[in-house]
Scaffold this motif. Structure first.
Motif, PDB file in Angstrom:
ATOM      1  N   LEU A   1       0.834  -1.202   0.000  1.00 10.05           N
ATOM      2  CA  LEU A   1       0.000   0.000   0.000  1.00 10.05           C
ATOM      3  C   LEU A   1       0.868   1.251   0.000  1.00 10.05           C
ATOM      4  CD1 LEU A   1      -2.728  -1.036   2.607  1.00 10.05           C
ATOM      5  CD2 LEU A   1      -3.005  -0.839   0.132  1.00 10.05           C
ATOM      6  N   PRO A   2       0.309   2.420  -0.327  1.00 10.99           N
ATOM      7  CA  PRO A   2       1.090   3.658  -0.314  1.00 10.99           C
ATOM      8  C   PRO A   2       1.757   3.870   1.036  1.00 10.99           C
ATOM      9  CG  PRO A   2      -1.044   4.021  -1.336  1.00 10.99           C
ATOM     10  CD  PRO A   2      -1.081   2.640  -0.771  1.00 10.99           C
ATOM     11  N   LYS A   3       3.047   4.303   0.996  1.00 13.48           N
ATOM     12  CA  LYS A   3       3.838   4.490   2.212  1.00 13.48           C
ATOM     13  C   LYS A   3       3.797   5.946   2.633  1.00 13.48           C
ATOM     14  CE  LYS A   3       8.447   3.493   4.105  1.00 13.48           C
ATOM     15  NZ  LYS A   3       9.787   2.947   3.783  1.00 13.48           N
ATOM     16  N   ILE A   4       2.973   6.254   3.640  1.00 12.76           N
ATOM     17  CA  ILE A   4       2.811   7.627   4.116  1.00 12.76           C
ATOM     18  C   ILE A   4       3.128   7.663   5.604  1.00 12.76           C
ATOM     19  CG2 ILE A   4       1.208   9.560   4.367  1.00 12.76           C
ATOM     20  CD1 ILE A   4      -0.450   8.270   2.106  1.00 12.76           C
ATOM     21  N   ALA A   5       4.013   8.550   6.017  1.00 15.38           N
ATOM     22  CA  ALA A   5       4.350   8.680   7.428  1.00 15.38           C
ATOM     23  C   ALA A   5       3.137   9.196   8.192  1.00 15.38           C
ATOM     24  CB  ALA A   5       5.527   9.627   7.609  1.00 15.38           C
ATOM     25  N   ILE A   6       2.761   8.487   9.247  1.00 19.53           N
ATOM     26  CA  ILE A   6       1.565   8.888   9.991  1.00 19.53           C
ATOM     27  C   ILE A   6       1.840   9.181  11.469  1.00 19.53           C
ATOM     28  CG2 ILE A   6      -0.020   7.645   8.485  1.00 19.53           C
ATOM     29  CD1 ILE A   6      -0.089   5.404  10.569  1.00 19.53           C
ATOM     30  N   ASP A   7       2.995   8.733  11.994  1.00 24.83           N
ATOM     31  CA  ASP A   7       3.256   8.989  13.403  1.00 24.83           C
ATOM     32  C   ASP A   7       4.745   8.780  13.685  1.00 24.83           C
ATOM     33  OD1 ASP A   7       2.814   9.644  15.995  1.00 24.83           O
ATOM     34  OD2 ASP A   7       1.614   7.879  16.512  1.00 24.83           O
ATOM     35  N   THR A   8       5.200   9.345  14.789  1.00 25.54           N
ATOM     36  CA  THR A   8       6.582   9.196  15.249  1.00 25.54           C
ATOM     37  C   THR A   8       6.575   8.757  16.699  1.00 25.54           C
ATOM     38  OG1 THR A   8       7.331  10.948  13.766  1.00 25.54           O
ATOM     39  CG2 THR A   8       8.820  10.308  15.525  1.00 25.54           C
TER      40      THR A   8
END
Length: 348
Positions: free
Chosen positions: A32-39
């Protein structure tokens, strides 16, 4: 995380429905698309973990390694497309003994995986087995043994399968083979204990396991000299790596089971030269394993002792039948000197 996954699936379904096409099977999360969502924070203030929408993650260390990349060990003989990097160096070019600083503190080390070694270093039929094999479950995390830099990370057609090679500041390289997946890229700096990949069964492998090697200038030696894999521990802070350890036909590891090999290895001959492990093994084979192991191989030879955990001057003096003052005088130390692990003291 589940809500994002469902939302992406609904979007894909609506797109295919609008186009009148058959809806394919649900894609794997990692596709799936790789999108940064949290750290997420870690115990290391310099390290954070980035969580992505496709259920993957990566370490984030801004500036980490910038002060290390110019060190000669990370630039000379640096090859990222081939497993061997020291083709111009032969065993005969190496010193008789190499002092390898392994760790300054226990935080500098992490066992790659804890488990019982089921295939040891040495000859395997007509082939050399240049490391140790430890069974695991596919997908089990593999950890960087020491901090260092990734020199190689790709699928190797020579039998290693997915292989990661880390080079460390002390000149050692650690090899991690048969992985199901690598988590690092060439040139990346890693810290001891960082997850660099996951256990697998790729390459020439007859079942899920980690094949682990330790090399110096491309030359292998028995990893069990350094590590207790079953207990997950390192044996030394500093290790005297003898050139003769690079001989895979040496049975030094087997002899260690029945003889106090380190006591023999601490001796020198009458010319003041360190006795090699091959000399010691020959000595043992000739029946020279009786009597006090603190005695020299030849009458009048100097005697040395390598400091291990629990050693103090008083115990050493009593053990070897000498005075504390004599040990201090021969080594130019004081009674209050802290005995560092791995240090060699002359006793007589």
């Amino acid at each position: 995380m589940k809500q994002i996954y469902v939302a992406v699936l609904l979007i894909l379904i609506s797109v295919y429905a609008a186009l009148g096409q058959k809806i394919p099977a649900a894609p794997a999360l990692e596709n799936l698309p790789k999108i940064a969502i949290d750290t997420l924070p870690t115990q290391d203030d310099d390290t954070k973990i980035i969580i992505y929408s496709n259920n993957t993650w990566s370490y984030y260390r801004p500036g980490f390694g910038d002060d290390l990349k110019d060190l000669p060990v990370y630039s000379e003989n640096w090859v990222t497309e081939e497993v061997f990097a020291y083709r111009n160096i032969q065993i005969s070019d190496l010193p008789q003994t190499i002092d390898v600083n392994l760790i300054a503190s226990l935080d500098d080390f992490h066992i790659p995986i804890t488990g019982k070694v089921f295939s040891k270093y040495g000859r395997r039929g007509r082939r050399n087995h240049n490391g140790v094999d430890i069974p695991l479950k596919i997908g089990e995390p593999i950890y960087a043994t020491f901090s260092g830099r990734v020199r190689y990370s790709k699928y190797n057609t020579g039998g290693y399968g997915n292989l990661i090679i880390l080079r460390h500041e002390n000149g050692l390289e650690t090899w991690y083979a048969h992985l199901s997946k690598s988590n690092v890229e060439p040139g990346e700096f890693v810290k001891a204990g960082q997850i660099i990949g996951y256990g697998g069964n790729t390459g020439r492998s007859r079942g899920p396991h980690l094949h682990f090697e330790v090399r110096y200038c491309d030359q292998t030696f028995d990893p069990e000299h350094l590590f207790d894999f079953e207990q997950g521990q390192i044996k030394y802070r500093t290790f005297a790596l003898e050139r003769s350890y690079f001989n895979i036909n040496s049975r030094a590891s087997d002899e260690l089971e029945d003889h106090d090999f380190e006591e023999y290895a601490s001796l020198v001959n009458s010319d003041g030269e360190e006795i090699s492990s091959e000399d010691i093994l020959n000595y043992i084979a000739q029946g020279g394993n009786g009597g006090s192991k603190s005695a020299s191989l030849d009458e009048g030879d100097a005697v040395y002792h390598t400091i291990v955990s629990g050693d103090i001057l008083g115990k050493l003096a009593q053990r070897y039948g000498v005075s504390i003052d004599q040990i201090c005088r021969l080594n130019n130390i004081q009674r209050t000197t802290i005995l560092q692990l791995g240090r060699r003291l002359r006793i007589k």
